[in-house]
Write a protein that holds these residues in place. Structure first.
Motif: not given
Length: 243
Positions: A140-145, A158-161
């Protein structure tokens, strides 16, 4: 034959993961990639140079028909093979402000990260459950958090994953299958090559970008038997920029 499959395994973090798993395990490494034949073959050559085995599988993880077709044909040709480790690493960025974002830039980013996770993991999950063992690691990524301006599509994907990781972990834990996600910050790869490192590193407490190999070390730990009591976790690897 026990296997580890790494999507988007020809370059960047994916390539580093392929090499690291080849170094540290006896898994037959399945390198999936979409377009760059030369990079995929180079990754495979490096694995063979380590005296380990692997092969390349070319398909677009976002395309469910193509993914299924390639994986089914691989499974038919290797009836004894068992995939024990899935690293869902394939991802793309199409950055831009949301107000100007084209539908195609939204869909392609969501489809690669989120549907790619579904298409590959869903293909193997039943066999994993029957074998009562597995390691699923989602990149994922810091972007998803925390969300990143100019990356609404990527942050959403990435938030969805991340949500899927936490839910699936609960479904399969009894069968000795762990599901975790790794959330890198700024890592030095092709994907970040356009970013001004000098300018940004002052924001990072560690005062540098991370290396793909550092992410691969974490993935290798999560892919091992040592991590059997860690599941449903999102592990940050970002030099302290966000926690």
């Amino acid at each position: 034959m026990k296997c580890a499959i790494i999507t988007g395994g020809s370059r960047g973090i994916g390539k580093a993961v392929c090499i690291k798993l080849a170094e540290e395990t006896d898994y037959h490494i399945l390198i999936t990639y979409q377009s760059n034949d030369a990079a995929a073959n180079e990754t495979l050559d490096e694995i063979k140079a380590l005296g380990k085995t692997g092969e390349i599988l070319k398909f677009d993880v976002a395309n469910s028909t193509e993914t299924k077709s390639v994986l089914e044909s691989w499974q038919e040709n290797n009836p004894e093979a068992t995939v024990e480790v899935i690293v869902n690493n394939a991802g793309i960025t199409r950055d831009g402000l949301f107000m100007w974002m084209q539908e195609e830039d939204w869909n392609s980013v969501i489809n690669t990260s989120l549907n790619g996770f579904f298409n590959v993991t869903n293909f193997f999950i039943q066999k994993m459950l029957r074998n009562k063992y597995g390691r699923i690691i989602n990149m994922v990524s810091v972007s998803g958090l925390k969300g990143t301006a100019g990356q609404t599509n990527y942050s959403a994907a990435k938030g969805a994953v991340i949500g899927a990781t936490k839910a699936l972990a609960q479904e399969v834990a009894k069968r000795n299958i762990t599901v975790n996600a790794v959330a890198p910050g700024f890592i030095r790869t092709d994907m970040t090559s356009q970013i001004n490192e000098q300018e940004l590193k002052s924001m990072i407490p560690a005062n540098r970008f991370g290396e793909a190999e550092e992410v691969a070390d974490l993935v290798a730990f999560l892919a091992s038997k040592k991590s059997s009591y860690i599941t449903g976790e999102i592990i940050n690897i970002n030099g302290g920029i966000y926690s």
